[in-house]
Design an enzyme around this catalytic site. Sequence first.
Site, mmCIF file in Angstrom:
data_model
loop_
_atom_site.group_PDB
_atom_site.id
_atom_site.type_symbol
_atom_site.label_atom_id
_atom_site.label_comp_id
_atom_site.label_asym_id
_atom_site.label_seq_id
_atom_site.Cartn_x
_atom_site.Cartn_y
_atom_site.Cartn_z
ATOM 1 N N ARG A 6 66.441 42.724 -12.066
ATOM 2 C CA ARG A 6 65.037 42.569 -11.674
ATOM 3 C C ARG A 6 64.354 41.690 -12.717
ATOM 4 O O ARG A 6 64.566 41.882 -13.911
ATOM 5 C CB ARG A 6 64.355 43.933 -11.603
ATOM 6 C CG ARG A 6 64.790 44.738 -10.419
ATOM 7 C CD ARG A 6 64.102 46.105 -10.364
ATOM 8 N NE ARG A 6 64.569 46.834 -9.203
ATOM 9 C CZ ARG A 6 65.685 47.553 -9.177
ATOM 10 N NH1 ARG A 6 66.430 47.646 -10.255
ATOM 11 N NH2 ARG A 6 66.051 48.180 -8.077
ATOM 12 N N GLU A 18 72.206 37.823 -8.953
ATOM 13 C CA GLU A 18 71.066 37.966 -8.051
ATOM 14 C C GLU A 18 69.859 38.373 -8.884
ATOM 15 O O GLU A 18 69.872 39.410 -9.537
ATOM 16 C CB GLU A 18 71.351 39.032 -6.998
ATOM 17 C CG GLU A 18 70.161 39.349 -6.112
ATOM 18 C CD GLU A 18 70.418 40.551 -5.208
ATOM 19 O OE1 GLU A 18 69.419 41.097 -4.705
ATOM 20 O OE2 GLU A 18 71.579 40.944 -5.019
ATOM 21 N N ASN A 26 59.893 41.172 -7.587
ATOM 22 C CA ASN A 26 58.884 41.897 -6.813
ATOM 23 C C ASN A 26 57.559 41.186 -7.045
ATOM 24 O O ASN A 26 57.089 41.083 -8.182
ATOM 25 C CB ASN A 26 58.832 43.361 -7.253
ATOM 26 C CG ASN A 26 60.120 44.072 -6.902
ATOM 27 O OD1 ASN A 26 60.473 44.187 -5.745
ATOM 28 N ND2 ASN A 26 60.844 44.517 -7.919
ATOM 29 N N ARG A 55 70.171 54.839 -22.594
ATOM 30 C CA ARG A 55 71.127 53.742 -22.398
ATOM 31 C C ARG A 55 71.726 53.792 -20.998
ATOM 32 O O ARG A 55 71.878 54.845 -20.417
ATOM 33 C CB ARG A 55 72.224 53.794 -23.448
ATOM 34 C CG ARG A 55 71.696 53.475 -24.824
ATOM 35 C CD ARG A 55 72.808 53.475 -25.851
ATOM 36 N NE ARG A 55 72.249 53.334 -27.180
ATOM 37 C CZ ARG A 55 72.094 52.175 -27.808
ATOM 38 N NH1 ARG A 55 72.452 51.057 -27.215
ATOM 39 N NH2 ARG A 55 71.584 52.129 -29.012
ATOM 40 N N HIS A 100 75.069 44.597 -20.383
ATOM 41 C CA HIS A 100 74.937 43.144 -20.434
ATOM 42 C C HIS A 100 75.774 42.492 -19.348
ATOM 43 O O HIS A 100 76.604 43.134 -18.725
ATOM 44 C CB HIS A 100 75.374 42.609 -21.803
ATOM 45 C CG HIS A 100 76.832 42.819 -22.097
ATOM 46 N ND1 HIS A 100 77.316 43.983 -22.654
ATOM 47 C CD2 HIS A 100 77.918 42.029 -21.894
ATOM 48 C CE1 HIS A 100 78.631 43.893 -22.793
ATOM 49 N NE2 HIS A 100 79.026 42.712 -22.331
ATOM 50 N N MET A 118 82.336 41.986 -35.126
ATOM 51 C CA MET A 118 83.039 41.236 -34.077
ATOM 52 C C MET A 118 82.635 39.765 -34.153
ATOM 53 O O MET A 118 81.676 39.331 -33.515
ATOM 54 C CB MET A 118 82.750 41.826 -32.699
ATOM 55 C CG MET A 118 83.298 43.235 -32.544
ATOM 56 S SD MET A 118 83.128 43.873 -30.875
ATOM 57 C CE MET A 118 84.521 43.080 -30.079
ATOM 58 N N GLU A 161 76.251 38.348 -23.095
ATOM 59 C CA GLU A 161 77.333 38.098 -24.048
ATOM 60 C C GLU A 161 77.839 36.683 -23.836
ATOM 61 O O GLU A 161 78.062 36.253 -22.703
ATOM 62 C CB GLU A 161 78.468 39.095 -23.841
ATOM 63 C CG GLU A 161 79.612 38.908 -24.815
ATOM 64 C CD GLU A 161 80.708 39.947 -24.662
ATOM 65 O OE1 GLU A 161 81.657 39.900 -25.462
ATOM 66 O OE2 GLU A 161 80.635 40.798 -23.747
#
Length: 184
Positions: free
Chosen positions: A38, A100, A104, A123, A127, A158, A173
């Site tokens: 959204r 997509e 609104n 949570r 991502h 990382m 990411e």
Amino acid sequence: MAEPQPPSGGLTDEAALSCCSDADPSTKDFLLQQTMLRVKDPKKSLDFYTRVLGMTLIQKCDFPAMKFSLYFLAYEDKNDIPKDKEEKIAWALSRKATLELTHNWGTEDDETQSYHNGNSDPRGFGHIGIAVPDVHSACKRFEELGVKFVKKPDDGKMKGLAFIQDPDGYWIEILNPNKMATLM
């Protein structure tokens, strides 16, 4: 003999595989077609996903009675998009891994409107991921474009992958598939 536990305390490879079933033949032609986000302001989001990430708007659908619009984006050549309306819709909805964006109507003017990105409590969604040939080069360009970073490629444990944010704060990411084996 006890099953060996992975360092994370999660499932071992064997345990994970034992939870999975072979695909039913009737699902042979199924594909992951889209994920939906959204968005508050479609102008900002469309600019970000096309100009910054290089995606193509492949279909737009308006639903006036329900006051919302859908924008489908993908990594497709715009010259391949059919001109016929019905053919274009079927083509767009048969692409693999489209994004997509749902808008609104009116949210772009509502100062209090925002969407939860799932990366703070509670949570949930985390991502989307975009594969790039060179993470450092992509991130250099993102910096030049003023993109907000959650994690740069050389930050944290990382190394070699990054996280950026879109205009609504969703995490993206940035990864190179050929380099991920060293991180996993």
